[in-house]
Motif scaffolding. Structure first.
Motif, PDB file in Angstrom:
ATOM      1  N   ASP A 200       0.810  -1.226   0.000  1.00 32.28           N
ATOM      2  CA  ASP A 200       0.000   0.000   0.000  1.00 32.28           C
ATOM      3  C   ASP A 200       0.840   1.271   0.000  1.00 32.28           C
ATOM      4  OD1 ASP A 200      -2.253  -1.537   0.041  1.00 32.28           O
ATOM      5  OD2 ASP A 200      -2.683  -1.260   2.170  1.00 32.28           O
ATOM      6  N   LEU A 201       2.104   1.196  -0.357  1.00 28.51           N
ATOM      7  CA  LEU A 201       3.000   2.337  -0.227  1.00 28.51           C
ATOM      8  C   LEU A 201       2.451   3.587  -0.907  1.00 28.51           C
ATOM      9  CD1 LEU A 201       5.656   3.629   0.620  1.00 28.51           C
ATOM     10  CD2 LEU A 201       6.719   2.660  -1.438  1.00 28.51           C
ATOM     11  N   GLU A 202       2.093   3.491  -2.169  1.00 27.75           N
ATOM     12  CA  GLU A 202       1.616   4.661  -2.912  1.00 27.75           C
ATOM     13  C   GLU A 202       0.281   5.164  -2.354  1.00 27.75           C
ATOM     14  OE1 GLU A 202       2.656   1.862  -4.337  1.00 27.75           O
ATOM     15  OE2 GLU A 202       4.579   2.549  -5.200  1.00 27.75           O
ATOM     16  N   GLU A 203      -0.611   4.233  -2.028  1.00 23.90           N
ATOM     17  CA  GLU A 203      -1.914   4.617  -1.470  1.00 23.90           C
ATOM     18  C   GLU A 203      -1.747   5.299  -0.117  1.00 23.90           C
ATOM     19  OE1 GLU A 203      -5.154   1.939   0.542  1.00 23.90           O
ATOM     20  OE2 GLU A 203      -5.472   1.867  -1.638  1.00 23.90           O
ATOM     21  N   ASP A 204      -0.854   4.768   0.727  1.00 25.87           N
ATOM     22  CA  ASP A 204      -0.600   5.374   2.035  1.00 25.87           C
ATOM     23  C   ASP A 204      -0.035   6.790   1.886  1.00 25.87           C
ATOM     24  OD1 ASP A 204      -1.531   3.251   3.480  1.00 25.87           O
ATOM     25  OD2 ASP A 204       0.425   2.332   3.788  1.00 25.87           O
ATOM     26  N   GLU A 205       0.906   6.947   0.994  1.00 23.97           N
ATOM     27  CA  GLU A 205       1.497   8.272   0.794  1.00 23.97           C
ATOM     28  C   GLU A 205       0.453   9.264   0.280  1.00 23.97           C
ATOM     29  OE1 GLU A 205       6.154   7.027  -0.149  1.00 23.97           O
ATOM     30  OE2 GLU A 205       4.725   7.218  -1.793  1.00 23.97           O
ATOM     31  N   ALA A 206      -0.457   8.797  -0.581  1.00 23.27           N
ATOM     32  CA  ALA A 206      -1.513   9.671  -1.093  1.00 23.27           C
ATOM     33  C   ALA A 206      -2.458  10.128   0.010  1.00 23.27           C
ATOM     34  CB  ALA A 206      -2.300   8.957  -2.182  1.00 23.27           C
ATOM     35  N   ASN A 207      -2.567   9.293   1.080  1.00 22.05           N
ATOM     36  CA  ASN A 207      -3.425   9.632   2.213  1.00 22.05           C
ATOM     37  C   ASN A 207      -2.625  10.131   3.420  1.00 22.05           C
ATOM     38  OD1 ASN A 207      -6.411   8.841   1.667  1.00 22.05           O
ATOM     39  ND2 ASN A 207      -5.230   7.158   0.768  1.00 22.05           N
ATOM     40  N   HIS A 208      -1.389  10.557   3.160  1.00 21.54           N
ATOM     41  CA  HIS A 208      -0.519  11.156   4.176  1.00 21.54           C
ATOM     42  C   HIS A 208      -0.203  10.192   5.321  1.00 21.54           C
ATOM     43  CE1 HIS A 208      -2.104  15.402   2.841  1.00 21.54           C
ATOM     44  NE2 HIS A 208      -1.470  14.738   1.871  1.00 21.54           N
TER      45      HIS A 208
END
Length: 300
Positions: A200-208
């Motif tokens: 979920d790296l990219e998704e987590d970063e998108a959600n701060h």
């Protein structure tokens, strides 16, 4: 809400992460101390399971409310938005699971001793603030440590203490011994969170949400994941050498070909819907075999 949706909401498929440390704690108590305290142990199991359900619903609830990516994550990924679940129903489930868990936990503490209360209080703190607050633990580079320590070790330790409260000594030897025996579970549960955060790296970063993978990178996260499995096996050998567990536990090495075969697809592609399940399978098979071997060693 049908059963399939409810099972996803409480993440039923991941419940082995708490059930197997409990079973291992029971088996270790019988093997090492030749004692068990079944009634408070049963109450503890129900309390532990209910709180685990609370934590997973709480996690989904907080992720839904805090989502920055409202168009994709909130509407299409998070189960509350995707299934259009009633927030009133979610809050009712949260209150029910939490209240029952707390009530049963207090009864167990009253029956066997207040160390259960203090250890449980720490688990409650981690479970509540894992996804709550301005900086939840799951969005920080400590999620793996928090989940591995509470679910892998403290569930095991509380189980051992409930069974052995009359003879258990709170010293370095007892704590070190229990930690070593529970270390494989601790590491493999931590690997679940690490694999989840890697996928979920990219998704987590998108959600701060900036987990440990954000800071160390995907390649180092995969190295960490692999090394945790290696250390889990080293701890099994060390526990056998120190006579904390039966030499029969070395049969866990027979699982190595299976683990290597399972690990390859995940190490090649970290995709939540395709390869995250590999970490779950490794935890399930390893923990199940570990528990069975501990029980068989009792008979021998």
């Amino acid at each position: 809400m049908n059963f399939k949706t409810f099972a996803e909401l409480i993440e039923l498929k991941a419940k082995a992460a708490s059930v197997f440390p409990f079973l291992l704690g029971l088996a270790y108590s019988l093997y090492h101390y030749q004692t068990a305290n079944f009634f408070p142990l049963f109450l503890y199991f129900i309390a532990m399971f209910c709180f685990n359900c609370f934590v997973d619903i709480w996690d989904n609830y907080n992720d839904y409310h805090k989502a920055v990516d409202t168009e994709d994550y909130k509407k299409n990924t998070n189960i509350i938005g995707r299934e259009n679940l009633s927030l009133k129903t979610i809050r009712t489930l949260l209150m029910s699971f939490f209240s029952l868990s707390l009530l049963l936990g207090l009864i167990v503490a009253w029956l066997v001793g207040w160390p259960v209360f203090w250890l449980g209080l720490f688990c409650y703190f981690v479970g509540i603030f894992y996804s709550a607050g301005p900086k939840p633990l799951s969005s920080l580079p400590v999620g793996e440590l928090a989940s591995g320590l509470t679910m892998g070790y403290l569930i095991f330790l509380i189980c051992v203490y409930i069974n052995t409260s009359a003879v258990f000594i709170w010293d370095f030897e007892s704590l070190g011994s229990t930690f070593l025996v529970a270390l494989p579970s601790t590491l493999l549960i931590s690997n679940l969170m690490l694999a989840n955060n890697t996928c979920d790296l990219e998704e987590d970063e998108a959600n701060h949400r900036y987990t440990i993978v954000h800071y160390i990178g995907r390649k180092n996260a995969l190295r960490w994941w692999t090394m945790s499995i290696v250390v889990a096996y080293i701890s099994i050998v060390a526990a056998v050498v120190l006579r904390l567990i039966s030499p029969l536990m070395l049969m866990l090495f027979l699982l190595l070909p299976f683990i290597v075969k399972q690990a390859r697809p995940y190490l090649q592609r970290q995709v939540k819907k395709e390869t995250f399940i590999i970490s779950v399978k490794i935890l399930l098979i390893f923990s199940f075999t570990q528990t069975i071997l501990m029980l068989v060693s009792l008979a021998i």
